[in-house]
Design a protein around this motif. Structure first.
Motif, PDB file in Angstrom:
ATOM      1  N   VAL A 293      -8.217  55.035  -3.552  1.00 51.38           N
ATOM      2  CA  VAL A 293      -6.850  54.638  -3.898  1.00 51.38           C
ATOM      3  C   VAL A 293      -6.666  55.000  -5.289  1.00 51.38           C
ATOM      4  CG1 VAL A 293      -5.088  52.807  -3.930  1.00 51.38           C
ATOM      5  CG2 VAL A 293      -6.728  53.063  -1.978  1.00 51.38           C
TER       6      VAL A 293
ATOM      7  N   THR B 212     -10.684  60.655   1.953  1.00 53.39           N
ATOM      8  CA  THR B 212      -9.160  60.202   2.407  1.00 53.39           C
ATOM      9  C   THR B 212      -8.748  59.553   0.898  1.00 53.39           C
ATOM     10  OG1 THR B 212      -9.616  59.892   4.668  1.00 53.39           O
ATOM     11  CG2 THR B 212      -7.713  58.766   3.597  1.00 53.39           C
TER      12      THR B 212
ATOM     13  N   LEU C 186      -5.263  58.057  -0.882  1.00 63.90           N
ATOM     14  CA  LEU C 186      -4.094  57.592  -0.933  1.00 63.90           C
ATOM     15  C   LEU C 186      -3.443  57.364  -2.360  1.00 63.90           C
ATOM     16  CD1 LEU C 186      -1.824  55.911   0.257  1.00 63.90           C
ATOM     17  CD2 LEU C 186      -2.993  53.718   0.080  1.00 63.90           C
TER      18      LEU C 186
END
Length: 125
Positions: free
Chosen positions: A50, A78, A80
């Motif tokens: 993140v 991944t 964000l």
């Protein structure tokens, strides 16, 4: 311990902080702190990362470096990414969620994001 030291040295080099490695984080400039915090976030090779306003305080040269780094990291992580600067980060994303009193998810084949994109679907809160 040797592997940990190598990983630290590699991350310091990746963030361009070799000349500042012995300084405390409080002695670094805002941009250098941002680099150090990004390095701290990626050193463990997380599966999910993140990034909240990752371009804050960094100069234009390192901003481009972050674009490239995020692209490389996204192959195995991944990510964000949160930002108020949509035009700046739009090219870094393959999916956009726009929150402005409602939630809009934009899917587009290009990275030109605007608030009323044809492909946006408004979702209630």
């Amino acid at each position: 311990k040797e592997e940990a030291q190598k990983r630290i040295a590699d991350t310091v080099r990746l963030m361009g902080l070799e000349q500042h490695a012995s300084k405390s984080i409080g002695a670094l400039s805002g941009g250098q702190q941002q680099r150090a915090l990004l390095g701290r976030a990626i050193i463990s090779h997380p599966r999910v990362l993140v990034l909240d306003e990752p371009l804050s305080y960094v100069d234009k040269i390192f901003e481009q470096y972050i674009y490239d780094l995020v692209a490389q990291l996204s192959e195995s992580t991944t990510i964000l990414l949160v930002s108020h600067e949509m035009s700046t980060i739009a090219g870094m994303a393959n999916r956009h969620l726009i929150i402005d009193h409602t939630l809009h998810e934009c899917h587009s084949s290009h990275h030109h994001v605007h608030y009323d994109c044809d492909d946006c679907q408004a979702q209630s809160e």
